[in-house]
Design a protein around this motif. Structure first.
Motif, short mmCIF file in Angstrom:
data_model
loop_
_atom_site.label_atom_id
_atom_site.label_comp_id
_atom_site.label_asym_id
_atom_site.label_seq_id
_atom_site.Cartn_x
_atom_site.Cartn_y
_atom_site.Cartn_z
N PHE A 133 0.82 -1.21 0.00
CA PHE A 133 0.00 0.00 0.00
C PHE A 133 0.86 1.27 0.00
O PHE A 133 0.45 2.29 -0.56
N GLN A 134 2.03 1.19 0.65
CA GLN A 134 2.89 2.37 0.74
C GLN A 134 3.90 2.44 -0.39
O GLN A 134 4.74 3.34 -0.42
N LYS A 186 -4.73 0.45 -6.08
CA LYS A 186 -5.28 0.46 -4.72
C LYS A 186 -6.53 -0.40 -4.63
O LYS A 186 -6.76 -1.10 -3.65
N THR A 240 -6.94 -3.65 -2.29
CA THR A 240 -8.02 -3.60 -1.31
C THR A 240 -9.00 -4.75 -1.51
O THR A 240 -9.35 -5.48 -0.57
N VAL A 264 -5.89 1.31 7.17
CA VAL A 264 -5.27 1.29 5.85
C VAL A 264 -6.32 1.07 4.77
O VAL A 264 -6.46 1.84 3.81
N ILE A 265 -7.08 0.01 4.94
CA ILE A 265 -8.04 -0.36 3.89
C ILE A 265 -9.21 0.60 3.85
O ILE A 265 -9.64 1.02 2.76
N THR A 274 -8.48 3.96 2.16
CA THR A 274 -8.27 3.70 0.73
C THR A 274 -9.60 3.47 0.03
O THR A 274 -9.85 3.98 -1.07
N LEU A 310 -11.43 5.55 -3.02
CA LEU A 310 -11.76 4.88 -4.28
C LEU A 310 -13.19 5.17 -4.72
O LEU A 310 -13.46 5.35 -5.91
N CYS A 349 -15.67 -0.98 -6.53
CA CYS A 349 -15.43 -0.16 -5.33
C CYS A 349 -16.48 -0.45 -4.27
O CYS A 349 -16.17 -0.62 -3.08
#
Length: 1886
Positions: free
Chosen positions: A258-259, A288, A292, A321-322, A325, A329, A340
């Motif tokens: 992710f980073q 992403k 995800t 994190v998720i 994101t 999205l 999404c």
């Protein structure tokens, strides 16, 4: 064909062994499996092979390993070739496992050998190899064992393949890449223990896997491949993470991914693997979503919820994190909304699963009321609840349920009793408009948590809103789910409280839901009835069976609505209980329903008879008897949906008959049968099917109308589908049972079920000549699917000749019939047929295939016709136009599966390639020639002219062609408005041929370039041929002016472009790309052509190309095209632009509009809507009218695309739609554009009115949106101030539309307060008025906000009471003190919308002001003041309507008297307003007002008729009078008293108007109906002359040649007064009325056959009234019957009551048409030239032949009465004398003509001639009558001259002729008496 080779070797090996026979049988099944294409066939053969393998297994166990190896190897070879289908692979795995019992080691060796040979080391795996890898890994345990042992080589090969795919140019197919990723995913999923050390162990890490991981990350970051492949990589990576030994390590690895974008270039650690950062310079953000969605799909819960060490606070992947994101999205990726929001729903699922771990990590609630996470989640789901993207709504609905469940679990865990979220969501749901679907799913989710009663108390309008939803298809499922959730909750609450019995539960249900369900089931809206029955009723009876009693009580009435609801209840009850006894009153009522006029009632009753919860439950005797009685009466219904639903119902009955009969033949008694009746039921079932077969065949006669033929074909299709043993491989359901042959044998032993007899075949062949596509195609399908594979030789030869003749017809319908004939002959032929047809004369039979032979023959025909057209186009268009042959080629090449299969055969490839190349070349030449002919250019340069010809040029060119065709002679002709036949011939030939060429070329490309076709030596359509076809399309679309031709061509061009763009060959993909570039270049180049030469197909060219792109791809051509067009349209106009020339900017706008209208682009254009809307708004201000015109068209198209099609007529009250808040959430940038236009319009005006051309368009757009939910900080609030500012606009249209646009901005809960603010802003005195426009605008805004939306009752009176108080203080706005009539009118319209909130003082003030105003009007409507005021008449009309509404609301005698006095005024505006109010008022008004108005109108009727000052006024006056007395019971003694002394005079005037004047059909309609109304209540012996005149008027107006309005007036008048006249004639006291009664019945018979349904229905009302008991008053409890039931009733009435009258016999005989049989036959044989236009029939619905068969039994019974009636005997003798000799001569002519073989030459042509069939039927009917007359008259008939035969001789002659005609399909087969049948022959028997 490795499997076939192994099968042959295996067969040879086992040939000498003892198990040879079972092995060969098994191999035969496997070969048939491999050779089949249909899935059901393949599955069937594999099932048989599996059964054989189970028996074979024991024999193989006795053999050694060497002996078993060949068979195992063979089955594995078949399994290897079946890797494209997982179900087939699984079945073969079962087979090989069964065969290998005891030989497992041998099988393992063979599997290993097979898989090892997939690809050598270092080579790329093919798509087939990858499929094998996947399926052997997924479905085969030995396959998994092999890959576990060979893991390293497999990883190496996967990495090699993926690297090659990512580096190759051009990029290989997307499927290839998808299969590589799928193989990696399955490897990680199936062998986790083997792969895990390679990732997470430092000692065992794999360099190969490290390389593969790097390649996978390249795919994630968009290096190549498509979206689906990238999403699959995310799941594969998640599988790798799941192998982490500690959750923290797995979470750390995913966090690194992710980073990755922030870290930039460098090395990434994934477990022990180190990979380089993917070198993708500009990631698109989809990576992403990939990560995800992959994690949420399958990642372990402990990894998602463990603590991340790199964060300063307690963080985890799932929350920290998720989730951020995912939120980002949902706002970014418009084209990935589906995925999404799928991720959103998955996230909530994973959160629910991880709740304990998350609580443990966080130590507190995560969804507390004040947490940011809860607010973000709520905003996310609410903002996207109305998204239009398909599939997203389901994820949003799931998210609502999950969110509430998580909230509930958390409250329980933390023991929190305060749960405000539920009430907040409930309030938000209630505040949303009912039209928004998004409100109902949250409501369902809330119900279990707050209880049913709280929902019903909070949401009091819910029952009404559910009713509204049930009448709207897309809302119906959601509303039904709400109802079910509430009822389930009520039941659960009852059981929790242990409250009583099931009856008590039903009573509780009835209190809440009985009114809703009964109102829905009794509704006049068919959609509401059916949805309530389908979605609610049956479910309710299953849930609460005791509710049947209150429902039955509700539906006990005799009105149509109660009958329909009662049948629905019975049907639901039958589906629940399984049986429904029909006897007594229920049976009588059901018969009434089966004969009812309303289609819905009849269809529901028919469905009740046919349906059953069990398919093997036989039809009862009552059910079969009712079907035999009523089914023939429903064959000519003109509703397509009725026919389809009738077929479905009859199919259910046939399935029941078939399955119950099979059960009886097997010795099993079906459910609900008596064992003693088994044989009788079986015989009845066979007889019923035979009866239905004969009924269907009899309906196919050319003498039947379209409706009867279509219904007959549908019923025949149901019979053949159900009761034959024809197996249809393409069908998933509905296949015949395996034991069907037993039933067929039983039926045929009884002499029944000869489905494929010669008469049946001829009946279907006659349908192939029908003028409609529906009949032709369905008949052809039945012939091809069910009948024997070849036609008999004589029929094939005659059909082929007929097909060739009709292909040369200039009429499009006949040429299309010829094409269907050709296709059918091709499908029903074999090599013997080809020899009989002698096609070798034109194409020697060296061609090895009949499809090729037919195609070659048709191509030669086309080339010959093209050569003839080049010589003389006019003559060719008349005698051999090309469109018929092109259509035949299209059907034969594209719609015959055998032809398509032969094109794939390698040995025929060369022949097909040559033929197709010649075909495309010929099509190119024809196109150039025809388009050039319309441009007066027929030379080589004809195709170089880019511009289309003007209509004047085309006219001149066609004129020249006509002159050349006539030998250069210029005829003197008048200047006609209509085109001559010669013009029509040439235009039809050109345009239809061009359209057919486009369809043919597009279909060929789609067929021959489809993916997945087997490889051949070379393409059937080489590159030069495809380029030639592309030029043909381009030429048609750029030079064609005919929209129909363009549409047909565009259909083919889309297929053409799609086939090329989706083909792997880059050169083929470049063809449409090049055409697009050429089109854009031509568009942007200098234009010199006139706008009158613009081709209709130029914009379509772009649409077809971009529509051909695959929907799942990125659509680069669409993006490039739209961006280029936007740039071009945005260019400034040149300073010297010419309005008469095409401008590039204008053309670009037109192309954009066409793209927006394109249905194939769907949501792909959503990316571009904002710039297109901005462009169209700018274009509205262009100085060029063409730009403005194009811009408004583009804006309209965008509106439809964004909001959907408007489904109601009101602009501001659509039945459904998008809320403004949801729209702004989905299109924030577009909202800014619209707001900018509003802000600019509201800005300061420099000097004078500043016009904003785009303003009205923006306001119109906003007005079509819906109000949303009430919430703080709504994005729609920013629109409020600009819209309020527009109230003072000097332009009336802007003020009006701004008021409508304000509606979606103000949520319903805020409206009372906002209305109060608006009311307070109104001036209280004249001096406070600063701007009249502003006052008027405020009033318009109030009116718009007060108007109730569709399906609601508006705001409550209590909420509006403060508003009424403010208006009461400003009542001066209604008085003359306010000088502007428009403001006074607007103020009164506002008051009209809140009468329930009036105080007594306000009501009196309004009444006084209106009375003073209207009372002061001088007669004639001339205002007393000198100046003429605009809008004064409108104000007076509004005042009059307000007076009427108040009088109806209050039922006050004084107000009613005031209204009646206004009617008697001579002011036309007031009178017209009141009359219009009476007519248009749909809801029930008070009886006192209706009665008073009716008496007033009757009192003034004579004077109004005598004055006749204005036709429109008189029409409205009579219409209002008829409306007030629409119910016969509303006529009173007082009404008769009002007419006393003037009734006769009024009748005289009205009849004189009908007889002698020509005031127009509308006024004549009202005059005749009014005369009938007066006549109903006044006629005696002294009025017989008036009755005679009235009857004559009905006869004149009821003629077929009269206009529809007059025919309808005649039918309505017949219903109004005709029944009373006929019933009075039945009394002995009025014999003078008997002739009139007969004439009226005759008019009724004519009108019951009218082509307009409404006319027939009104006439059926007349027949219904006559069926009542003479002792009952007319209209009381009368159920109006269906047209055919009414016709039967009238005929029976004539027979029973007027049978002794001699005029009855003569009158019925006049319904038999007089046709010249010999003349018709001679005309058929003459083969004259066919004209382009066919004379229309005056009544296409009438069926003289069917009516003649219906009249026959009535006439025969009348003849029986001739023995006792002297007058009737004389009439019969007179008829026999006049008709008998002619009948005998015609019979002899038929015997002579059809007894010789010469008649066969035109036999097929005669088979489709409706006139001939009608003439034959009438002849047979007359012959039958003549034979009976000879018998009845006895000696009196001996003296008839020319009739020298007796009864017996005539009957024998008749039987002989009928049998002869039946052989040629021109008459029904005489009954043989060998079939079991009940009384009542099928319709069509003579």
């Amino acid at each position: 064909m490795g499997a076939e080779r192994e099968a042959k070797a295996c067969a040879e090996y086992y040939g000498a062994l003892g198990i040879a026979q079972p092995v060969l049988s098994c191999l035969q099944c496997l070969r048939q499996f491999a050779g089949s294409t249909a899935k059901r066939c393949r599955d069937k053969h594999l099932e048989e092979a599996l059964l054989l393998s189970q028996a074979l297994s024991k024999g193989l166990q006795a053999l050694g390993e060497a002996e078993a190896r060949p068979l195992l190897r063979c089955v594995l070879a078949f399994q290897m070739e079946a890797t494209g289908n997982s179900s087939s692979f699984q079945k073969l795995e079962q087979i090989v496992t069964q065969l290998a019992v005891g030989k497992e080691a041998v099988l393992a060796q063979e599997v290993g050998t097979l898989l090892s040979g997939l690809a050598p080391q270092g080579e790329v795996l093919s798509p087939g190899d990858l499929q094998s890898v996947c399926l052997f890994m997924e479905e085969s345990s030995l396959g998994r064992q092999h890959w576990r042992q060979n893991l390293a080589p497999l990883l190496q090969r996967l990495a090699t393949t993926l690297r090659w795919l990512l580096r190759s140019q051009p990029v290989p197919s997307a499927t290839w890449g998808y299969l590589v990723i799928k193989a990696c995913l399955q490897l990680f999923q199936v062998l986790p223990k083997d792969v895990a050390p390679l990732v997470w162990s430092a000692e065992e890490k794999s360099e190969t896997l490290q390389s593969l991981l790097g390649l996978l990350l390249e795919v994630v970051w968009g290096k190549a491949l498509n979206k689906d492949t990238r999403l699959l990589v995310g799941i594969a990576l998640s599988m790798l993470v799941n192998m982490a030994p500690q959750p923290e390590r797995g979470a750390s690895a995913m966090l690194g991914l992710f980073q990755l974008r922030k870290q930039g270039a460098g090395e990434l650690k994934f477990g022990e693997l180190a990979v380089e950062t993917p070198t993708v310079l500009e990631p698109d953000g989809l990576e992403k979503l990939v990560l995800t969605r992959g994690l949420l799909t399958c990642c372990r819960v402990d990894i998602l919820s463990c603590q991340l060490e790199s964060f300063t606070h307690k963080a985890c992947l799932l929350l920290d994190v998720i989730f951020p994101t995912m939120c980002a999205l949902t706002k970014e990726h418009k084209d990935c909304h589906y995925y999404c929001f799928q991720a959103c729903a998955l996230w909530l699922q994973r959160l629910r699963d991880a709740l304990p771990a998350v609580w443990s990590l966080k130590g507190t609630r995560i969804l507390a009321q004040d947490t940011e996470l809860l607010q973000q989640l709520l905003q996310l789901v609410w903002d996207n609840a109305e998204t239009p993207v398909e599939g997203v709504s389901e994820f949003i609905h799931s998210s609502f349920r999950l969110l509430l469940e998580i909230y509930h679990l958390e409250c329980q865990h933390f023991q929190d009793q305060e749960r405000p979220l539920y009430q907040q969501m409930l309030q938000r749901v209630v505040s949303m408009p009912w039209q928004i679907k998004a409100r109902y799913v949250p409501l369902c989710a809330i119900v279990p948590y707050v209880g049913s009663q709280q929902v019903l108390d909070t949401y009091r309008d819910l029952p009404q809103h559910l009713l509204n939803c049930l009448s709207t298809n897309h809302l119906c499922p959601a509303a039904a789910e709400v109802y079910r959730a509430l009822v389930r909750q009520q039941c659960a609450e009852r059981w929790d409280g242990q409250q009583g019995s099931a009856e008590a539960a039903a009573e509780r249900w009835a209190l809440c839901w009985l009114p809703l369900l009964s109102q829905a089931l009794c509704s006049p809206l068919p959609i509401l009835q059916s949805n309530a029955a389908n979605y609610l009723l049956a479910w309710t009876l299953r849930q609460l069976p005791a509710t049947q009693a209150p429902l039955a009580t509700r539906f006990s009435g005799q009105d149509t609505a109660s009958l329909r609801a009662w049948v629905s209840l019975l049907k639901a009850q039958k589906s629940v209980s399984g049986a429904l006894p029909l006897h007594g009153e229920a049976l009588e009522r059901l018969c009434c329903c089966l004969g009812a006029r309303e289609e819905g009632v009849r269809l529901a009753a028919m469905g009740l008879l046919c349906c059953s919860p069990s398919t093997n439950q036989p039809l009862s005797g009552t059910e079969m008897r009712l079907l035999r009685r009523f089914l023939p009466l429903n064959l000519n219904c003109d509703s397509s949906s009725f026919r389809q639903l009738l077929q479905a119902a009859v199919r259910k009955a046939l399935v029941r008959l078939r399955d119950s009969s099979l059960a009886q033949l097997r010795g099993k008694e079906p459910r609900g049968t008596d064992p003693s009746e088994g044989e009788g039921q079986l015989t009845q079932a066979v007889g019923f099917v035979e009866w239905l077969l004969q009924l269907s065949i009899a309906s196919l006669s050319p003498g039947s109308n379209f409706q009867r033929k279509k219904t007959g074909l549908l019923l025949l299709s149901a019979v053949l589908e159900t009761c034959t043993d024809t197996w249809s491989p393409d069908k998933k359901k509905g296949q015949p049972p395996r034991t069907m042959a037993t039933l067929l044998s039983y039926a045929r032993q009884s002499g029944c079920w000869d489905f494929f007899s010669q008469p049946n075949l001829l009946a279907l062949l006659s349908c192939l000549q029908d003028s409609t596509n529906e009949i032709r195609d369905l008949a052809s399908e039945l012939l091809v699917r069910y009948f024997p594979p070849t036609f008999p030789e004589p029929i094939a030869l005659a059909l082929f000749q007929l097909a060739q003749d009709t292909l040369a017809s200039p009429r499009v319908q006949e040429a299309e019939a010829g094409a269907v004939l050709m296709k059918t002959i091709l499908q029903k032929s074999d090599s013997g047929t080809m020899k009989i047809l002698a096609l070798e004369a034109e194409a020697p039979l060296t061609l090895p295939n009949r499809g090729l032979c037919f195609a070659q023959h048709l191509l030669h025909m086309l080339q010959a016709q093209y050569a003839a057209a080049r010589q003389d186009l006019l003559q060719a268009a008349a005698t051999s136009p090309m469109h018929g042959v092109i259509a035949a080629l299209r059907r034969c090449l594209l719609q015959v599966p055998e032809v398509a299969a032969s094109m794939q055969a390698a040995e025929l490839a060369q022949c097909w390639q040559e033929l197709l190349t010649h075909l495309v070349s010929t099509a190119r030449d024809i196109t150039s020639f025809l388009l050039g002919a319309l441009q007066s250019q027929q030379g080589p340069g004809a195709d170089e002219q880019a511009a289309a010809p003007s209509f004047a040029d085309m006219g001149n060119a066609i004129g020249s062609l006509i002159m050349l065709g006539k030998g250069g002679v210029q005829e003197e002709e008048e200047d006609l408005v209509l085109l001559s036949e010669e013009h029509g011939l040439i235009l039809t030939c050109c345009w239809v041929s061009v359209k057919e060429i486009g369809l043919l070329l597009g279909g060929l490309a789609e067929l021959l370039l489809a993916p997945g076709l087997p490889a051949r030596s070379g393409p059937l359509l080489p590159l030069p041929t495809l380029r030639m076809a592309a030029r043909v399309f381009q030429e048609i679309l750029l030079r064609c002016r005919h929209w129909g031709a363009v549409e047909g061509c565009s259909t083919g061009f889309i297929k053409f472009c799609a086939a090329l763009l989706n083909h792997p060959d880059v050169e083929l993909q470049a063809i449409p790309q090049t055409m697009l570039e050429q089109g854009l270049e031509a568009l942007s180049g200098p234009r010199s052509s006139s706008i009158t030469r613009r081709a209709a197909g130029f914009p379509v060219l772009f649409l077809c190309i971009v529509s051909g792109e695959a929907p799942e791809q990125a659509r680069p051509l669409l993006t490039h095209c739209v961006q280029t067009l936007l740039a071009l349209a945005s260019m400034a106009l040149p300073q010297d632009w010419d309005q008469t020339l095409d401008l590039p900017q204008v053309c670009a706008l037109h192309v954009l509009q066409t793209l927006v209208h394109g249905t194939g682009l769907g949501s792909a254009l959503l990316w571009h809507t904002t710039p297109m809307v901005a462009l169209s708004l700018r274009g509205l201000g262009s100085p060029c009218w063409a730009m403005r015109n194009a811009a408004i068209q583009l804006f309209s198209a965008l509106t439809s695309r964004l909001l959907g099609q408007q489904r109601s007529r009101g602009e501001s009250c659509p039945m459904e739609g998008l809320s403004l808040q949801a729209f702004l959430g989905q299109h924030p940038q577009l909202g800014a554009v619209l707001l900018g236009e509003l802000g600019a319009a509201e800005g300061p005006v420099p000097a004078g009115p500043c016009l904003r051309p785009a303003l009205h368009a923006v306001l119109t757009f906003l007005a079509q949106l819906q109000p949303g939910a009430d919430g703080p900080g709504s994005p729609s609030d920013c629109f409020l101030e600009p819209l309020l500012g527009l109230a003072g606009s000097p332009i009336y249209a802007v003020r009006a539309m701004a008021a409508k646009a304000l509606v979606p901005v103000i949520p319903l809960p805020r409206r009372p307060g906002f209305l109060l603010q608006l009311a307070e802003q109104l001036p209280t005195t004249p001096r406070q008025v600063r701007s009249h426009n502003a006052v008027h605008g405020r009033l318009l805004q109030m009116q718009a906000l007060l108007a109730p939306t569709v399906g609601t009752d508006g705001l409550s009176a209590e909420a509006l009471h403060p508003v009424a108080l403010q208006l009461e203080a400003r009542v001066w706005l209604l008085t003359p003190a306010q000088r502007c009539p428009l403001i006074r009118d607007a103020f009164l319209r506002v008051l009209t919308l809140l009468p329930a909130s009036f105080s007594p003082g306000l009501a009196q003030s309004i009444h006084d002001a209106i009375s003073t105003e209207l009372g002061s009007l001088p007669p004639g409507g001339k205002p007393g003041c000198v100046e003429l005021q605009v809008g004064l008449a409108v104000l007076h009309q509004t005042m009059a309507r307000f007076m009427c509404s108040e009088a109806a609301r209050l039922a006050d005698g004084e107000r009613i008297g005031a209204v009646c006095s206004l009617v008697q005024q001579s002011n036309p505006d007031i009178q017209l307003a009141i009359l219009s109010w009476v007519i248009t008022r749909k809801e029930g008004t008070c009886e006192e007002l209706e009665k008073a108005l009716g008496l007033t109108l009757l009192e003034s009727l004579r004077s109004v008729l005598q004055e006749r000052r204005d036709k429109e006024f008189l029409r409205l006056y009579l219409e209002a009078l008829l409306h007030l007395y629409r119910d016969p019971s509303s006529w009173s003694q007082e009404a008769s008293h009002k007419l006393q002394g003037s009734s006769a005079a009024c009748l005289e005037i009205l009849l004189h108007m009908v007889e002698a004047e020509c005031p127009g059909p509308d006024l004549l309609f009202q005059a005749l109906c009014a005369a009938s109304l007066l006549l109903t209540h006044r006629f005696g012996d002294e009025d017989s002359a008036l009755v005679q005149r009235w009857c004559t008027a009905l006869e004149e107006c009821g003629r077929s040649a009269a206009c529809e309005e007059l025919r309808l007036a005649a039918a309505r008048s017949l219903q109004t007064a005709g029944a009373a006249v006929v019933r009075r004639s039945l009394r002995a006291a009025c014999p003078v009325l008997v002739p009139v009664a007969l004439r009226l019945i005759n008019v009724g018979i004519h009108l019951l056959q009218d082509e307009e349904r409404e006319v027939r229905h009104e006439a059926a009302g007349f027949a219904s009234l006559l069926q009542q008991d003479p002792g009952e008053p007319l209209h009381d409890s009368c159920v109006f019957v269906q047209d055919n039931v009414g016709l039967q009733g009238l005929l029976q009435l004539l027979l029973g009551e007027f049978g002794e009258h001699p005029e009855t016999f003569d009158m019925l005989l006049r319904h038999l048409p007089v046709l010249d049989l010999r003349g018709i036959v001679k005309e058929l044989e003459a083969n004259r030239a066919i004209s382009l236009y066919k004379e229309d029939e005056p009544n296409v619905f009438a069926e003289p032949a069917v009516l003649a068969r219906q009249l026959l039994p009535i006439l025969l019974q009348l003849l029986e009465k001739a023995s006792t009636s002297i007058a009737l005997r004389a009439s019969a003798l007179h008829w026999l004398t006049d008709t008998g000799p002619g009948v005998l001569h015609d019979l002899q002519y038929c015997k002579q003509h059809w007894g010789q073989e010469a008649a066969a030459r035109c036999g097929m042509k005669a088979l489709g001639c409706a006139k001939l069939h009608t003439a034959v039927v009438v002849l047979l009917v007359r012959a039958r009558l003549a034979a009976r007359a000879l018998q009845v008259l006895g000696e009196d008939a001996v003296a008839v001259p020319g009739l020298d035969c007796g009864t017996q001789e005539l009957e024998q002659e008749l039987e002989l002729v009928q049998g002869l005609l039946a052989q040629h399909g021109l008459a029904p087969v005489p009954s043989q008496g060998n079939a079991p049948r009940e009384q009542g022959p099928p319709s069509g028997a003579v």
